[in-house]
Scaffold this motif. Structure first.
Motif, PDB file in Angstrom:
ATOM      1  N   PRO A  49      69.144  83.425  57.893  1.00 42.06           N
ATOM      2  CA  PRO A  49      69.872  83.302  58.237  1.00 42.06           C
ATOM      3  C   PRO A  49      71.101  84.011  57.146  1.00 42.06           C
ATOM      4  O   PRO A  49      70.286  84.415  55.777  1.00 42.06           O
ATOM      5  CB  PRO A  49      70.719  81.970  58.384  1.00 42.06           C
ATOM      6  N   CYS A  50      72.098  84.115  56.999  1.00 48.43           N
ATOM      7  CA  CYS A  50      73.616  84.054  56.249  1.00 48.43           C
ATOM      8  C   CYS A  50      73.969  83.143  56.004  1.00 48.43           C
ATOM      9  O   CYS A  50      73.998  82.458  56.134  1.00 48.43           O
ATOM     10  CB  CYS A  50      73.604  86.175  56.844  1.00 48.43           C
ATOM     11  N   TYR A  51      74.452  83.857  55.091  1.00 45.78           N
ATOM     12  CA  TYR A  51      76.031  82.476  54.584  1.00 45.78           C
ATOM     13  C   TYR A  51      76.905  81.949  55.622  1.00 45.78           C
ATOM     14  O   TYR A  51      77.211  81.311  56.351  1.00 45.78           O
ATOM     15  CB  TYR A  51      76.563  83.464  53.207  1.00 45.78           C
ATOM     16  N   ARG A  52      76.796  82.626  56.013  1.00 44.85           N
ATOM     17  CA  ARG A  52      77.811  83.103  57.717  1.00 44.85           C
ATOM     18  C   ARG A  52      77.188  82.620  58.975  1.00 44.85           C
ATOM     19  O   ARG A  52      78.067  81.983  59.799  1.00 44.85           O
ATOM     20  CB  ARG A  52      78.768  84.550  58.038  1.00 44.85           C
ATOM     21  N   CYS A  53      76.183  82.522  58.863  1.00 45.37           N
ATOM     22  CA  CYS A  53      75.397  81.647  60.155  1.00 45.37           C
ATOM     23  C   CYS A  53      75.694  80.101  59.298  1.00 45.37           C
ATOM     24  O   CYS A  53      75.194  79.372  60.254  1.00 45.37           O
ATOM     25  CB  CYS A  53      73.792  81.809  59.568  1.00 45.37           C
ATOM     26  N   VAL A  54      75.939  79.746  58.214  1.00 43.87           N
ATOM     27  CA  VAL A  54      75.844  78.201  58.131  1.00 43.87           C
ATOM     28  C   VAL A  54      76.980  77.607  57.850  1.00 43.87           C
ATOM     29  O   VAL A  54      77.440  77.021  58.676  1.00 43.87           O
ATOM     30  CB  VAL A  54      75.426  78.175  56.071  1.00 43.87           C
ATOM     31  N   ASP A  87      73.709  82.876  67.210  1.00 47.87           N
ATOM     32  CA  ASP A  87      75.669  83.284  67.413  1.00 47.87           C
ATOM     33  C   ASP A  87      76.388  83.365  66.068  1.00 47.87           C
ATOM     34  O   ASP A  87      77.809  83.929  66.087  1.00 47.87           O
ATOM     35  CB  ASP A  87      75.825  82.112  68.019  1.00 47.87           C
ATOM     36  N   CYS A  88      75.863  83.724  64.865  1.00 48.77           N
ATOM     37  CA  CYS A  88      76.541  84.357  63.838  1.00 48.77           C
ATOM     38  C   CYS A  88      76.927  85.821  64.683  1.00 48.77           C
ATOM     39  O   CYS A  88      76.491  86.734  65.019  1.00 48.77           O
ATOM     40  CB  CYS A  88      75.115  84.194  63.031  1.00 48.77           C
ATOM     41  N   PRO A  89      78.604  85.264  64.046  1.00 49.39           N
ATOM     42  CA  PRO A  89      79.577  86.431  64.227  1.00 49.39           C
ATOM     43  C   PRO A  89      78.847  87.554  63.587  1.00 49.39           C
ATOM     44  O   PRO A  89      79.587  89.152  63.796  1.00 49.39           O
ATOM     45  CB  PRO A  89      80.723  85.843  63.732  1.00 49.39           C
ATOM     46  N   VAL A  90      78.258  87.709  62.765  1.00 52.39           N
ATOM     47  CA  VAL A  90      77.926  88.761  61.499  1.00 52.39           C
ATOM     48  C   VAL A  90      76.778  89.036  61.635  1.00 52.39           C
ATOM     49  O   VAL A  90      75.879  91.302  62.191  1.00 52.39           O
ATOM     50  CB  VAL A  90      78.178  88.641  60.496  1.00 52.39           C
ATOM     51  N   CYS A  91      75.798  88.897  61.888  1.00 51.07           N
ATOM     52  CA  CYS A  91      74.301  88.767  62.137  1.00 51.07           C
ATOM     53  C   CYS A  91      73.258  88.516  62.987  1.00 51.07           C
ATOM     54  O   CYS A  91      72.347  88.803  63.479  1.00 51.07           O
ATOM     55  CB  CYS A  91      72.788  88.513  60.127  1.00 51.07           C
ATOM     56  N   GLY A  92      74.278  87.721  64.088  1.00 46.36           N
ATOM     57  CA  GLY A  92      73.534  87.457  65.158  1.00 46.36           C
ATOM     58  C   GLY A  92      73.563  88.085  65.883  1.00 46.36           C
ATOM     59  O   GLY A  92      73.546  89.197  66.010  1.00 46.36           O
TER      60      GLY A  92
HETATM   61 ZN   LIG Z   1      74.791  85.836  59.902  1.00 49.23          ZN
END
Ligand SMILES: [Zn+2]
Lengths: 73, 267
Positions: B169-174, B243-248
Motif C-alpha cells: 500500500p501507499c500512504y493514501r491507502c492508509v 479502493d485507494c484513489p491513487v494506487c487502487g
Molecule cells: Zn494507495
C-alpha cells in the motif's frame, strides 16, 4: 471477551464498537484515526456500528506530521 | 567504476559487510536520492546517506534556518541561522564527504514542480512537516512509479513506511486525505523530542540504503511505529486498499494536485 489492542491483550465488553473502544482508550481525535481490524481497514463511517468480536486484533493508525518544521508550505 | 584507495578506506566498514560489499558500495556511489525537507528527518537522513557515499543527494527546501530548528535539525549550526537550509545542507555534506554531489532545490514542493523534481532520482525521502506535502509526495511517487520513504514524528512518537511500486500500500491507502488544518497536533504546537528525528530519519536512510543495495526486507506493507517513552518498536502490518484513489484498481487521482487548493472540489 479478549481482544488485542495495538498488539497487547486486553479485556473488552461483548459487542463493544470501535468507537466505544476508542473512547475507552482515550484515542485522540478519533475521526482522524485509521482503524484496522484483523489486518483490514474499517471505513470511518462504520466505527460507531462495527462490533468487535472475541480475538479481534485492533490497530489504531495515527496521522503523524512533523519532520521538517519550517515555514508552512 | 574503480574505487580510490581513500574510498576503499572510507567505506571499508560497508565493504566488509557481506550484504553490501564492493558491489553494494558501488551501487550507493551511483545512486541518486532526493530528500524533501532539510529539517528534523531530512538532516540525519542526508548526513548518513552522505557518509555512506551516495553519489548524488538532492535537497529540496524553501526555508531558512531558524534558531528553533537547531534542537534537532543537525545539518544546520548556530552560524547558519538565517541562511537557506539548502545552502547550509550543501556545506555540511561537502565537509563530511566531498565524494557526494549535492543538488539544491530551493523551492516549495508543489503540484507544478513535483514530477520534474523527483524524476531524476532513484529513491525519495519525505522529510516534510505538513500533510499537504506528504500527500503530494505520495501521489507523485505512485504516479511516477518511484520508491519513497514516508515518515512522521511528534512528541515521543515516530512512524515510517516505505512505498515501492507493486509491493504494498501507499500512504493514501492508509490515510485517505489530509486532516483539516489544526485538526491533529503538529510538532510546532505539541513539540517533539529532538533525538526522535534522529532515530526516524536514520531509519529512512536505512530504507534507502537497503533499497539501493537490494538487501533485506523493506517497510513495504508495514508501518513501523516507535514510542520512545516505553521504548516500544512495532511494525504494524498494512492491508492492501483496492479502493485507494491513487494506487487502487480504479484510480481517480491521475496527476498530482495541491491539496489545499482543490479540497472543496473533492467533497
Ligand atoms: Zn494507495
Amino acid at each position: 471477551m479478549k481482544i488485542l489492542i495495538s498488539g497487547k491483550p486486553a479485556e473488552a465488553e461483548d459487542g463493544i464498537t470501535i468507537l466505544q473502544l476508542m473512547e475507552r482508550e482515550q484515542v485522540e481525535t478519533p475521526q482522524y484515526v485509521t482503524v484496522a481490524v484483523n489486518n483490514a481497514f474499517i471505513p470511518m463511517d462504520r466505527y460507531a456500528c462495527y462490533a468487535l468480536q472475541e480475538g479481534d486484533a485492533v490497530e489504531f493508525l495515527y496521522y503523524t506530521g512533523g519532520g521538517c518544521d519550517g515555514a508552512e508550505q | 567504476m574503480a574505487l580510490s584507495s581513500e574510498q576503499l578506506d572510507r567505506y571499508s566498514r560497508h565493504i566488509i559487510l557481506k550484504e553490501v560489499g564492493l558491489r553494494g558500495q558501488k551501487k550507493l556511489m551511483q545512486a541518486k536520492v532526493l530528500i524533501i525537507g532539510a529539517g528534523g528527518l531530512g538532516s540525519p537522513a542526508a548526513m548518513y546517506l552522505a557518509a555512506a557515499g551516495v553519489g548524488t543527494i538532492g535537497i529540496a527546501d524553501a526555508d531558512e534556518v531558524d534558531l528553533s530548528n537547531l534542537q534537532r535539525q543537525i545539518l544546520h549550526a548556530t552560524a547558519d541561522v538565517g541562511k537557506p537550509k539548502v545552502d547550509s545542507a550543501r556545506e555540511t555534506i561537502a565537509a563530511l564527504n566531498p565524494d557526494v554531489t549535492v543538488i539544491c532545490h530551493h523551492l516549495f514542493v508543489s503540484a507544478a514542480n513535483v514530477m520534474e523534481l523527483i524524476e531524476p532520482y532513484d529513491f525519495v525521502i519525505d522529510g516534510t512537516d505538513n500533510f499537504a506535502a506528504k500527500f503530494l509526495i505520495n501521489d507523485a511517487c505512485v504516479l511516477a512509479g518511484k520508491p519513497f520513504s514516508h515518515a512522521g514524528i511528534i512528541r515521543f512518537h515516530g512512524q515510517l513506511m516505505t512505498y515501492v511500486p507493486g509491493r504494498g500500500p501507499c500512504y493514501r491507502c492508509v490515510f485517505r486525505q489530509p486532516p483539516p488544518k489544526d485538526a491533529v497536533p503538529t510538532c510546532r504546537e505539541a513539540g517533539v523530542i529532538g533525538a526522535m528525528a534522529g532515530v526516524i530519519g536514520c531509519m529512512q536512510a536505512l530504507e534507502a540504503v537497503k533499497y539501493i543495495v537490494g538487501v533485506g526486507d523493506l517497510l513495504t506493507g508495514r508501518l513501523l511505529t516507535f514510542d520512545a517513552l516505553d521504548m516500544e518498536v512495532r511494525p504494524i502490518s498494512l492491508p492492501e486498499n483496492p479502493d485507494c484513489p491513487v494506487c487502487g484498481k480504479h484510480p481517480t487521482i491521475l496527476q498530482p494536485f495541491d491539496e489545499g487548493v482543490v479540497e472543496c472540489d473533492l467533497k
